[in-house]
Scaffold this motif. Sequence first.
Motif, mmCIF file in Angstrom:
data_model
loop_
_atom_site.group_PDB
_atom_site.id
_atom_site.type_symbol
_atom_site.label_atom_id
_atom_site.label_comp_id
_atom_site.label_asym_id
_atom_site.label_seq_id
_atom_site.Cartn_x
_atom_site.Cartn_y
_atom_site.Cartn_z
ATOM 1 N N ASN A 1 2.668 -7.716 10.449
ATOM 2 C CA ASN A 1 1.257 -8.100 10.438
ATOM 3 C C ASN A 1 0.771 -8.028 8.991
ATOM 4 O O ASN A 1 0.822 -6.959 8.369
ATOM 5 N N ARG B 1 -3.527 -9.194 3.390
ATOM 6 C CA ARG B 1 -3.908 -7.966 2.685
ATOM 7 C C ARG B 1 -2.692 -7.298 2.057
ATOM 8 O O ARG B 1 -2.802 -6.620 1.031
ATOM 9 N N VAL C 1 -1.957 -7.887 7.654
ATOM 10 C CA VAL C 1 -3.166 -7.106 7.378
ATOM 11 C C VAL C 1 -2.925 -5.622 7.664
ATOM 12 O O VAL C 1 -3.209 -4.764 6.830
ATOM 13 N N THR C 2 -2.384 -5.316 8.849
ATOM 14 C CA THR C 2 -2.247 -3.919 9.274
ATOM 15 C C THR C 2 -0.904 -3.302 8.908
ATOM 16 O O THR C 2 -0.777 -2.080 8.873
ATOM 17 N N GLU D 1 1.828 -3.590 10.763
ATOM 18 C CA GLU D 1 2.612 -3.370 11.982
ATOM 19 C C GLU D 1 3.891 -4.199 11.918
ATOM 20 O O GLU D 1 3.877 -5.364 11.527
ATOM 21 N N TRP E 1 -5.116 -7.807 16.034
ATOM 22 C CA TRP E 1 -5.501 -8.437 14.782
ATOM 23 C C TRP E 1 -6.973 -8.131 14.504
ATOM 24 O O TRP E 1 -7.804 -8.252 15.405
ATOM 25 N N PRO E 2 -7.319 -7.765 13.295
ATOM 26 C CA PRO E 2 -8.732 -7.510 12.972
ATOM 27 C C PRO E 2 -9.485 -8.823 12.756
ATOM 28 O O PRO E 2 -9.952 -9.129 11.658
#
Length: 409
Positions: A370, A169, A372-373, A375, A279-280
């Motif tokens: 990360n 992302r 996506v997030t 982090e 993790w999503p």
Amino acid sequence: MTDSHLPPPLPDHSSEEADGPPPPLPPLPPTPQQGPTDPLRAMFQVTEQTRTYPCDSCGAALVFDPATQNLLCLSCGRSHAIVIDPERRVIDHDLQSTMTQLRGLMATEHPTAAAVTEREIVCQSCGGRSTFSGTLTSSRCPYCATPIQRDDIHDAPLRLPVDGILPFRLDDKQGREVIEKWIHSRWFAPTEFKKYRELGAFTSIYAAYFTYDADTTTSYTGMRGDTYTVTTGSGDNRRTETRTRWRHRSGVVRSTFDDVAVLANTGFDTERVHALEPWPTAQATPYSPEFVAGHLCRTYDHDADQCFPVAQERINAGIDAAIRQDIGGDKQRISQTDTRYNALTFKHVLLPIWLLTVVYAGNPFQVFINGVTGEVQGQRPWSTVKIVFAVLAALILIVGVVLAWQAAK
């Protein structure tokens, strides 16, 4: 707790037909000519067992763009949608039956059949040669930067196929903004380390993970402690003491665990990569090689059986917490447990990481993001000079305050 590091008892299938054939291995990903997720623009080189994605407008290489979640041509700017068959799902596999069958197949094949071997690849765009070593399955040609994917590992019959992927992302720009903020907040890092643009390598990589789902039932015995206070003594010896009243407890707790993620690659700082969680994984999509185009990717170094003890430790910790909550009171003691796994399944997924590696004073330092997030977790060196100056400044400040206080007094 009495649980060992070995895998626990798995679901009891005694009610199934004892002499029946073993359940099949998870289905392999579709070949490039079959899968609905592989558009016509994907070029598969049979001789090299590699895959590239030329733009159907200008012929330049396409890469996966996190911002649009599509394939993007960096030459002409055209975006190509990634189409996923809506009927496809990220499927869970029974750990025991899948690994038992895989071990059986491996026993009948040549011992090295399942090994990941080094391989030289000829780029179909420029003819340059590059080497895929270790568990690397996706890279770029070092001569023309064409994204190249090695398919023979993922399609190997003695390797567990990829079930799902959590696409990036954060794009390159966002990743660099995050890393810039993190590095410049490390006040005591050497100034040279902060010049990471010249000293380090910043890249996007899909790391291999196994995620585990478990449904457990645990019977336990233990003790519940309730604290109370009493007053003892008299006069100057009078004092209040806190004591604990213990009572025996026993019971049964049922716990479910969803997507306990375990890194299946070596070469990373495991503790810091683990700190990138959560993790999503609920957002994971069925695996399609298009999501990997233009990014590094690795297959697993440790399989689902070998990774499970790490997941089991986390599962045991969750069971322990559930038991303590069931016991109640102010304190708990757990003397014995017996855990039954009613179901235990796994998925092989690829998760996105931005990785900065900086070699400073001859030592490598890794910083992970990360994908996506956002982090961030990482290592950094410490500047002895900055620390000494900070200590001296603090001492000077303290001395100044003391002298001012004495003068005022």
